[in-house]
Write a protein that holds these residues in place. Structure first.
Motif, PDB file in Angstrom:
ATOM      1  N   ASN A  75       0.849  -1.344   0.054  1.00 35.47           N
ATOM      2  CA  ASN A  75       0.058  -0.365  -0.131  1.00 35.47           C
ATOM      3  C   ASN A  75       0.880   1.242   0.296  1.00 35.47           C
ATOM      4  N   ALA A  76       2.087   1.069   0.391  1.00 38.39           N
ATOM      5  CA  ALA A  76       2.820   2.217   0.669  1.00 38.39           C
ATOM      6  C   ALA A  76       3.725   2.585  -0.707  1.00 38.39           C
ATOM      7  N   LEU A  77       4.261   1.533  -1.548  1.00 33.60           N
ATOM      8  CA  LEU A  77       5.050   1.608  -2.448  1.00 33.60           C
ATOM      9  C   LEU A  77       4.558   0.791  -3.803  1.00 33.60           C
ATOM     10  N   GLU A  78       4.068  -0.708  -3.586  1.00 34.11           N
ATOM     11  CA  GLU A  78       3.829  -1.507  -4.632  1.00 34.11           C
ATOM     12  C   GLU A  78       2.659  -0.979  -5.526  1.00 34.11           C
ATOM     13  N   ARG A  79       1.543  -0.637  -5.203  1.00 30.80           N
ATOM     14  CA  ARG A  79       0.354  -0.036  -5.956  1.00 30.80           C
ATOM     15  C   ARG A  79       0.460   1.165  -6.516  1.00 30.80           C
ATOM     16  N   HIS A  80       1.537   2.090  -6.146  1.00 26.61           N
ATOM     17  CA  HIS A  80       1.752   3.121  -6.972  1.00 26.61           C
ATOM     18  C   HIS A  80       2.473   3.085  -8.237  1.00 26.61           C
ATOM     19  N   GLN A  81       3.398   1.683  -8.262  1.00 25.22           N
ATOM     20  CA  GLN A  81       4.072   1.366  -9.377  1.00 25.22           C
ATOM     21  C   GLN A  81       3.293   1.344 -10.765  1.00 25.22           C
ATOM     22  N   LYS A  82       1.896   0.905 -10.473  1.00 25.79           N
ATOM     23  CA  LYS A  82       0.886   0.815 -11.596  1.00 25.79           C
ATOM     24  C   LYS A  82       0.447   2.148 -12.194  1.00 25.79           C
ATOM     25  N   THR A  83       0.675   3.279 -11.245  1.00 26.02           N
ATOM     26  CA  THR A  83       0.020   4.237 -11.829  1.00 26.02           C
ATOM     27  C   THR A  83       1.052   5.369 -12.074  1.00 26.02           C
ATOM     28  N   ALA A  84       0.520   6.715 -12.477  1.00 27.39           N
ATOM     29  CA  ALA A  84       1.554   8.060 -12.665  1.00 27.39           C
ATOM     30  C   ALA A  84       2.181   8.354 -11.347  1.00 27.39           C
ATOM     31  N   THR A  85       1.784   7.970 -10.112  1.00 26.36           N
ATOM     32  CA  THR A  85       2.372   8.344  -8.847  1.00 26.36           C
ATOM     33  C   THR A  85       3.829   7.776  -8.956  1.00 26.36           C
ATOM     34  N   ARG A  86       3.991   6.681  -9.763  1.00 28.12           N
ATOM     35  CA  ARG A  86       5.305   6.155  -9.650  1.00 28.12           C
ATOM     36  C   ARG A  86       6.593   7.358 -10.181  1.00 28.12           C
ATOM     37  N   GLY A  87       6.134   8.160 -10.857  1.00 29.61           N
ATOM     38  CA  GLY A  87       7.149   9.271 -11.346  1.00 29.61           C
ATOM     39  C   GLY A  87       7.110  10.418 -10.498  1.00 29.61           C
ATOM     40  N   LYS A  88       6.249  10.437  -9.486  1.00 29.50           N
ATOM     41  CA  LYS A  88       6.368  11.630  -8.492  1.00 29.50           C
ATOM     42  C   LYS A  88       7.184  11.592  -7.448  1.00 29.50           C
ATOM     43  N   ILE A  89       7.702  12.691  -6.826  1.00 29.65           N
ATOM     44  CA  ILE A  89       8.469  12.608  -5.838  1.00 29.65           C
ATOM     45  C   ILE A  89       8.014  12.100  -4.332  1.00 29.65           C
ATOM     46  N   ALA A  90       8.615  11.106  -3.901  1.00 30.12           N
ATOM     47  CA  ALA A  90       7.819  10.493  -2.745  1.00 30.12           C
ATOM     48  C   ALA A  90       8.402  11.258  -1.515  1.00 30.12           C
ATOM     49  N   ILE A  91      10.137  11.375  -1.442  1.00 32.48           N
ATOM     50  CA  ILE A  91      10.720  12.046  -0.460  1.00 32.48           C
ATOM     51  C   ILE A  91      11.543  13.083  -0.932  1.00 32.48           C
ATOM     52  N   ASP A  99      22.547  20.054   2.207  1.00 34.31           N
ATOM     53  CA  ASP A  99      22.460  18.827   1.446  1.00 34.31           C
ATOM     54  C   ASP A  99      21.008  18.484   0.949  1.00 34.31           C
ATOM     55  N   LYS A 100      20.704  18.112  -0.313  1.00 34.86           N
ATOM     56  CA  LYS A 100      19.383  17.729  -0.587  1.00 34.86           C
ATOM     57  C   LYS A 100      19.491  16.627  -1.310  1.00 34.86           C
ATOM     58  N   ARG A 101      18.382  15.788  -1.402  1.00 37.35           N
ATOM     59  CA  ARG A 101      18.162  14.564  -2.087  1.00 37.35           C
ATOM     60  C   ARG A 101      16.615  14.427  -2.545  1.00 37.35           C
ATOM     61  N   LYS A 102      16.513  13.883  -3.650  1.00 39.48           N
ATOM     62  CA  LYS A 102      14.750  13.353  -4.100  1.00 39.48           C
ATOM     63  C   LYS A 102      14.815  12.228  -4.481  1.00 39.48           C
ATOM     64  N   LEU A 103      13.603  11.477  -4.148  1.00 44.86           N
ATOM     65  CA  LEU A 103      13.462  10.134  -4.443  1.00 44.86           C
ATOM     66  C   LEU A 103      12.127  10.133  -4.931  1.00 44.86           C
ATOM     67  N   THR A 104      11.924   9.584  -6.248  1.00 47.85           N
ATOM     68  CA  THR A 104      10.423   9.456  -6.695  1.00 47.85           C
ATOM     69  C   THR A 104       9.887   8.100  -6.127  1.00 47.85           C
ATOM     70  N   TYR A 105       8.795   7.940  -6.594  1.00 51.65           N
ATOM     71  CA  TYR A 105       8.140   6.640  -5.879  1.00 51.65           C
ATOM     72  C   TYR A 105       8.684   5.441  -6.460  1.00 51.65           C
ATOM     73  N   LYS A 106       9.344   5.698  -7.833  1.00 49.60           N
ATOM     74  CA  LYS A 106       9.763   4.462  -8.414  1.00 49.60           C
ATOM     75  C   LYS A 106      11.264   4.245  -7.886  1.00 49.60           C
ATOM     76  N   GLU A 107      11.992   5.289  -7.744  1.00 48.65           N
ATOM     77  CA  GLU A 107      13.398   5.064  -7.109  1.00 48.65           C
ATOM     78  C   GLU A 107      13.202   4.592  -5.799  1.00 48.65           C
ATOM     79  N   LEU A 108      12.361   5.248  -4.801  1.00 45.66           N
ATOM     80  CA  LEU A 108      12.248   4.622  -3.519  1.00 45.66           C
ATOM     81  C   LEU A 108      11.909   3.112  -3.430  1.00 45.66           C
ATOM     82  N   TYR A 109      11.031   2.751  -4.392  1.00 45.05           N
ATOM     83  CA  TYR A 109      10.644   1.372  -4.626  1.00 45.05           C
ATOM     84  C   TYR A 109      11.957   0.404  -4.798  1.00 45.05           C
TER      85      TYR A 109
END
Length: 626
Positions: A75-91, A99-109
């Protein structure tokens, strides 16, 4: 308590709220809470539907979504991989040094899957415990999610705890692996967390096979132990991604230790199914989350607020969550407002301590920044005083952002008493129970108290995100939460009143647990640390009100013969407390005394110490020994 002044939400807030008709929803949920939570569970992904929503046949060991199969990772990651959310910034991560870092839902997964493979390769199996001692960096979320994916149980320990406190928690959980970081950054200081872990593992931690270290700092650390391994080197290995374990709804997801009045931490156990349902429903409704929101909870993942509302909640909701390492008033006092403006934060969830600190710095600091992106404000950790509430509402929310003043605990897993955006608010009140929760204020016999009268805050029945038990200690679970007041109600340990409109006003702890800057620490734990000093015979610790921190600890100390009280000894004892528990247990005042007020059975009457210190009525002293 001024209980007749209402703050009404704007038309825009009401029109766009995820919940339109609050009263209708609230009444329906109160009529049939089980049906309400069953409907909430259907918003999430399940491998197999439950056969029964709620089972109270073994109360107070309640079961939710019986025989349901799920995994919070899905519910936190797997289900988003099937939608446009996977390209969105998660963290969105930022350190106080810039210092700065960005992780998309796909990268975090992908990162979580890689680390899950690492843990599996190290022999971590379903049900094994993994201790996590990390600062607020993305690896804390990666570790937590990797654990739940493979069915392991994470035990996150706040990185402000000392080596001894960490050792206690590792030993109790019998953790197999500890995940830490070389260096962390706080208020310009560089702190070696690995050194603290090394010290913790020096004795009685035979269960630990490996210490996995994230390389976050530039300075070198001691890597002489054969159990030490670098996180980045493990992540380079080409390992097969393990399957996501299908968990029973009642299988433990994590243990989180909270202060107990005996000084021994309590291992609160939360399960996959009910916890994810409660957290998802509350984050969506309380913070009114929309698809493209940028959400910032300023807590630390080492506390339940970080678990529910930095990691699991925002990721299940598919929004962008900010993680910030350091303190929000460093290096500039307005760092928090500058970040809200720069990241265009829509929802800000913070603690009264921070709000009071920011108010102290003055109104002109927030005024310098464009914070028009803010839509909802939140408060957590302790009761917020009306003055701080009004400052937050006026100077941060510009009289248009409703404040979600949430009351809940490590044990409840989710917001329990809280407003929702469309309701009228009162400054300093946590409003009413969340729909589907039945709360009350009762006397020691379990009877509801009259309007305006103080009593014990209780929850009747159960709710999905309720703790399952205390780790390896079901008897203590019953004794702590169910044995003290008749009627089978869950005793929260907090005092409260209800006003004529049914609004709850939380007054703080009924037992001996302090809330210092929103961090809960037991008086007994500080007393134990003081008494372990060679000069000390006995100690009694109380909480004193403080304009910024909410409470500070004051210790009354009896010295052993041969020792004399001095400023030097006070400094030494303070340092000893810091080393034994950690900086969060800072005891600001120490007074040397000849004797302590005790009952005939030898129990220190902290209530009497506190009353004397604050010039209050001593109350019933019939049980006093002297």
């Amino acid at each position: 308590m001024k209980d007749d002044e209402f703050y009404y939400p704007s038309e825009e807030v009401v029109k766009n709220a995820n919940i339109q008709n609050y009263e209708k929803v609230y009444k329906e949920a109160a009529k049939d809470p089980v049906k309400f939570w069953e409907k909430a569970a259907k918003d999430l992904t399940w491998q197999k539907k439950w056969t029964k929503t709620f089972d109270d046949s073994k109360k107070p060991f309640y079961s939710w979504f019986v025989n349901g199969k799920c995994n919070i990772f899905d519910n936190a990651l797997e289900r988003h991989q099937k939608t446009a959310t996977r390209g969105k910034i998660a963290i969105l991560w930022e350190g106080e040094n810039g210092d700065k870092r960005k992780l998309t839902y796909k990268e975090l997964y992908n990162e979580v899957n890689k680390f899950a493979a690492v843990l599996k390769n190290m022999g971590v199996e379903k049900g094994d415990r993994v201790a996590v001692y990390l600062s607020n960096i993305p690896e804390v979320a990666i570790t937590m999610l990797a654990c739940v994916k493979i069915g392991a149980i994470h035990s996150v320990v706040y990185a402000g705890f000392s080596a001894q406190a960490l050792r206690k928690r590792i030993k109790d959980a019998q953790a197999k692996i500890v995940v830490t970081v070389d260096w962390s950054y706080r208020r310009g200081k560089v702190i070696c967390l690995k050194k603290i872990v090394d010290e913790a593992l020096q004795e009685d931690c035979e269960s630990i096979s490996h210490s996995i270290v994230v390389n976050h700092g530039k300075e070198k650390v001691d890597f002489s132990s054969p159990r030490d391994v670098w996180y980045h080197e493990l992540m380079k290995k080409k390992l097969p991604v393990p399957k996501t374990e299908v968990m029973d709804a009642e299988d433990p997801a994590f243990i989180l230790y909270t202060s107990g009045t005996t000084g021994t931490p309590k291992g609160v156990v939360h399960a996959h199914g009910g916890y994810m349902v409660g957290v998802y429903r509350t984050i969506k409704w309380v913070f009114d989350l929309k698809e493209n929101d940028v959400y910032w909870c300023t807590a630390d993942p080492g506390w339940i607020t970080g678990h529910s509302y930095i990691v699991y909640g925002p990721l299940m909701a598919g929004v962008t969550t900010i993680q910030y390492e350091g303190v929000p008033d460093f290096p500039q006092e307005d760092r928090i407002w500058e970040m809200v403006s720069r990241y265009k934060v829509n929802v800000l969830y913070t603690a009264p301590t921070l709000i009071r600190l920011m108010a102290k710095y003055g109104d002109d600091l927030p005024a310098k920044h464009d914070m028009s992106s803010l839509r909802i404000l939140g408060s957590v950790g302790e009761p917020i005083n009306p003055e701080a509430w009004k400052w937050y509402y006026e100077h941060i929310g510009k009289n248009r952002c409703p404040i979600m003043d949430t009351w809940w605990q490590t044990e409840t897993g989710m917001n329990i008493i809280t407003p929702l955006p469309p309701v009228p608010l009162k400054a300093g009140s946590a409003y009413r129970p969340f729909p589907g929760i039945i709360a009350d204020v009762v006397d020691k016999d379990g009877k509801s108290v009259e309007v305006g009268k103080g009593g014990f805050l209780v929850i009747k029945g159960s709710w999905p995100a309720q703790l399952k038990t205390l780790y390896h200690n079901p008897q203590r679970y019953i004794k702590t939460y169910y044995d003290k007041i008749p009627g089978g109600m869950y005793l929260t340990g907090d005092l409260a009143t209800k006003d004529k409109d049914g609004y709850f006003w939380i007054q703080g702890r009924a037992d001996d647990v302090l809330s210092i800057s929103g961090h809960r620490i037991s008086n007994a734990e500080i007393e134990s640390a003081i008494v372990s000093h060679e000069a000390v015979s006995e100690a009694g610790v109380i909480g004193k009100p403080h304009p910024v921190k909410g409470e500070i600890a004051k210790a009354f100390v009896i010295l052993k013969s041969g020792f004399k009280g001095s400023e030097e000894l006070i400094k030494e004892i303070k340092l000893h407390i810091r080393k034994t528990i950690g900086p969060l247990a800072v005891t600001e005042e120490i007074e040397f005394v000849e004797k302590l007020p005790k009952t005939r059975s030898g129990k220190i009457m902290r209530r009497v110490l506190r009353a004397k210190e604050l010039g209050e009525e001593l109350g019933d002293t019939s049980t006093l020994e002297d």
